[in-house]
Write a protein that holds these residues in place. Structure first.
Motif, PDB file in Angstrom:
ATOM      1  N   ASP A 168       0.857  -1.181   0.000  1.00 51.34           N
ATOM      2  CA  ASP A 168       0.000   0.000   0.000  1.00 51.34           C
ATOM      3  C   ASP A 168       0.893   1.230   0.000  1.00 51.34           C
ATOM      4  OD1 ASP A 168      -2.279  -1.509   0.045  1.00 51.34           O
ATOM      5  OD2 ASP A 168      -2.680  -1.229   2.170  1.00 51.34           O
ATOM      6  N   TYR A 169       0.335   2.348  -0.449  1.00 53.55           N
ATOM      7  CA  TYR A 169       1.097   3.590  -0.510  1.00 53.55           C
ATOM      8  C   TYR A 169       0.777   4.463   0.693  1.00 53.55           C
ATOM      9  CZ  TYR A 169       1.980   2.259  -5.314  1.00 53.55           C
ATOM     10  OH  TYR A 169       2.372   1.584  -6.429  1.00 53.55           O
ATOM     11  N   VAL A 170       1.815   5.088   1.227  1.00 54.91           N
ATOM     12  CA  VAL A 170       1.673   6.023   2.332  1.00 54.91           C
ATOM     13  C   VAL A 170       2.315   7.331   1.881  1.00 54.91           C
ATOM     14  CG1 VAL A 170       2.333   6.508   4.711  1.00 54.91           C
ATOM     15  CG2 VAL A 170       1.695   4.194   4.056  1.00 54.91           C
ATOM     16  N   TYR A 171       1.542   8.413   1.950  1.00 56.42           N
ATOM     17  CA  TYR A 171       2.025   9.722   1.507  1.00 56.42           C
ATOM     18  C   TYR A 171       2.312  10.585   2.716  1.00 56.42           C
ATOM     19  CZ  TYR A 171       2.081  14.254  -0.811  1.00 56.42           C
ATOM     20  OH  TYR A 171       2.437  15.491  -1.255  1.00 56.42           O
ATOM     21  N   ASP A 172       3.539  11.088   2.803  1.00 58.69           N
ATOM     22  CA  ASP A 172       3.944  11.971   3.887  1.00 58.69           C
ATOM     23  C   ASP A 172       3.549  13.392   3.518  1.00 58.69           C
ATOM     24  OD1 ASP A 172       5.129  13.348   5.927  1.00 58.69           O
ATOM     25  OD2 ASP A 172       7.124  12.512   5.648  1.00 58.69           O
ATOM     26  N   VAL A 173       2.625  13.983   4.277  1.00 59.15           N
ATOM     27  CA  VAL A 173       2.100  15.306   3.957  1.00 59.15           C
ATOM     28  C   VAL A 173       3.152  16.389   4.176  1.00 59.15           C
ATOM     29  CG1 VAL A 173       0.330  17.004   4.597  1.00 59.15           C
ATOM     30  CG2 VAL A 173      -0.256  14.585   4.460  1.00 59.15           C
ATOM     31  N   LYS A 174       3.949  16.268   5.214  1.00 59.62           N
ATOM     32  CA  LYS A 174       4.930  17.303   5.550  1.00 59.62           C
ATOM     33  C   LYS A 174       6.032  17.418   4.503  1.00 59.62           C
ATOM     34  CE  LYS A 174       8.054  18.644   9.293  1.00 59.62           C
ATOM     35  NZ  LYS A 174       8.563  18.244  10.610  1.00 59.62           N
ATOM     36  N   TYR A 175       6.622  16.291   4.130  1.00 62.42           N
ATOM     37  CA  TYR A 175       7.732  16.301   3.188  1.00 62.42           C
ATOM     38  C   TYR A 175       7.322  16.014   1.753  1.00 62.42           C
ATOM     39  CZ  TYR A 175      10.602  16.382   7.368  1.00 62.42           C
ATOM     40  OH  TYR A 175      11.162  16.724   8.564  1.00 62.42           O
ATOM     41  N   ARG A 176       6.041  15.710   1.530  1.00 64.15           N
ATOM     42  CA  ARG A 176       5.498  15.422   0.195  1.00 64.15           C
ATOM     43  C   ARG A 176       6.246  14.279  -0.492  1.00 64.15           C
ATOM     44  NH1 ARG A 176       4.757  21.681  -1.539  1.00 64.15           N
ATOM     45  NH2 ARG A 176       3.029  22.075  -0.132  1.00 64.15           N
ATOM     46  N   ILE A 177       6.374  13.188   0.232  1.00 59.91           N
ATOM     47  CA  ILE A 177       7.066  12.000  -0.278  1.00 59.91           C
ATOM     48  C   ILE A 177       6.098  10.832  -0.267  1.00 59.91           C
ATOM     49  CG2 ILE A 177       8.932  10.363   0.148  1.00 59.91           C
ATOM     50  CD1 ILE A 177      10.456  12.611   1.515  1.00 59.91           C
ATOM     51  N   THR A 178       6.089  10.070  -1.341  1.00 56.09           N
ATOM     52  CA  THR A 178       5.269   8.862  -1.418  1.00 56.09           C
ATOM     53  C   THR A 178       6.130   7.658  -1.062  1.00 56.09           C
ATOM     54  OG1 THR A 178       3.938   9.846  -3.166  1.00 56.09           O
ATOM     55  CG2 THR A 178       3.791   7.462  -2.894  1.00 56.09           C
ATOM     56  N   TRP A 179       5.706   6.908  -0.058  1.00 50.40           N
ATOM     57  CA  TRP A 179       6.383   5.703   0.384  1.00 50.40           C
ATOM     58  C   TRP A 179       5.528   4.498   0.038  1.00 50.40           C
ATOM     59  CZ3 TRP A 179      11.157   5.919   2.706  1.00 50.40           C
ATOM     60  CH2 TRP A 179      11.568   7.152   3.193  1.00 50.40           C
ATOM     61  N   ARG A 180       6.130   3.327   0.066  1.00 49.54           N
ATOM     62  CA  ARG A 180       5.401   2.067  -0.125  1.00 49.54           C
ATOM     63  C   ARG A 180       5.689   1.186   1.075  1.00 49.54           C
ATOM     64  NH1 ARG A 180       6.829  -2.781  -2.736  1.00 49.54           N
ATOM     65  NH2 ARG A 180       8.788  -1.864  -3.362  1.00 49.54           N
ATOM     66  N   ILE A 181       4.655   0.498   1.566  1.00 54.12           N
ATOM     67  CA  ILE A 181       4.847  -0.417   2.686  1.00 54.12           C
ATOM     68  C   ILE A 181       5.593  -1.644   2.176  1.00 54.12           C
ATOM     69  CG2 ILE A 181       3.719  -1.821   4.438  1.00 54.12           C
ATOM     70  CD1 ILE A 181       1.455   0.190   4.482  1.00 54.12           C
ATOM     71  N   ALA A 182       6.693  -1.970   2.805  1.00 53.66           N
ATOM     72  CA  ALA A 182       7.541  -3.086   2.373  1.00 53.66           C
ATOM     73  C   ALA A 182       6.815  -4.413   2.555  1.00 53.66           C
ATOM     74  CB  ALA A 182       8.829  -3.085   3.182  1.00 53.66           C
ATOM     75  N   PRO A 183       7.166  -5.422   1.745  1.00 57.43           N
ATOM     76  CA  PRO A 183       6.592  -6.761   1.963  1.00 57.43           C
ATOM     77  C   PRO A 183       6.966  -7.269   3.355  1.00 57.43           C
ATOM     78  CG  PRO A 183       7.650  -6.624  -0.176  1.00 57.43           C
ATOM     79  CD  PRO A 183       7.991  -5.358   0.552  1.00 57.43           C
TER      80      PRO A 183
END
Length: 122
Positions: free
Chosen positions: A79-94
């Motif tokens: 799933d994708y997690v978006y950091d609002v403060k730094y405007r970075i899109t992360w992905r939850i690792a397997p």
């Protein structure tokens, strides 16, 4: 029984959760509200970088961050997690979702409070 969440005094960072089928860029361009929620978290293991080798031929620079949250959302791998403060899109690792109790109120409660520990990669 009333379920009372912990206060978010130490959890200042705001994140948005997107499921795999949703498009994060569509959200960013149209500023629509995410379907699966907004939550607060704090760093559990600080940001780190490292190289991963694929088939002994190439090195990929992998960025990794582990956060902890009390949100009761349906976190799943990739799933994708978006950091609002730094405007970075992360992905939850397997295998990067761990749900554990917070170690408090175990003796007197049938349902101890739960924390989700998420390992994010980029």
């Amino acid at each position: 029984m009333i379920d009372i969440d912990k206060p978010n005094r130490t959890r200042h960072d705001v994140y948005l959760l997107f499921k795999r089928k949703e498009d994060v860029t569509t959200f960013l361009s149209n500023e629509i509200t995410p379907e699966y929620g907004r939550f607060r978290a704090e760093d559990y293991i600080d940001f780190s970088t490292g190289y991963i080798e694929h088939n002994n031929t190439s090195h990929v620079n992998m960025k990794k961050l582990t956060i902890i949250t009390a949100a009761k959302l349906d976190f799943q791998d990739n799933d994708y997690v978006y950091d609002v403060k730094y405007r970075i899109t992360w992905r939850i690792a397997p295998g990067g979702v761990i749900v554990a109790d917070d170690g408090q109120m175990k003796e007197f409660s049938l349902r101890p409070r739960k924390d989700s520990i998420l390992t994010l990669i980029r």
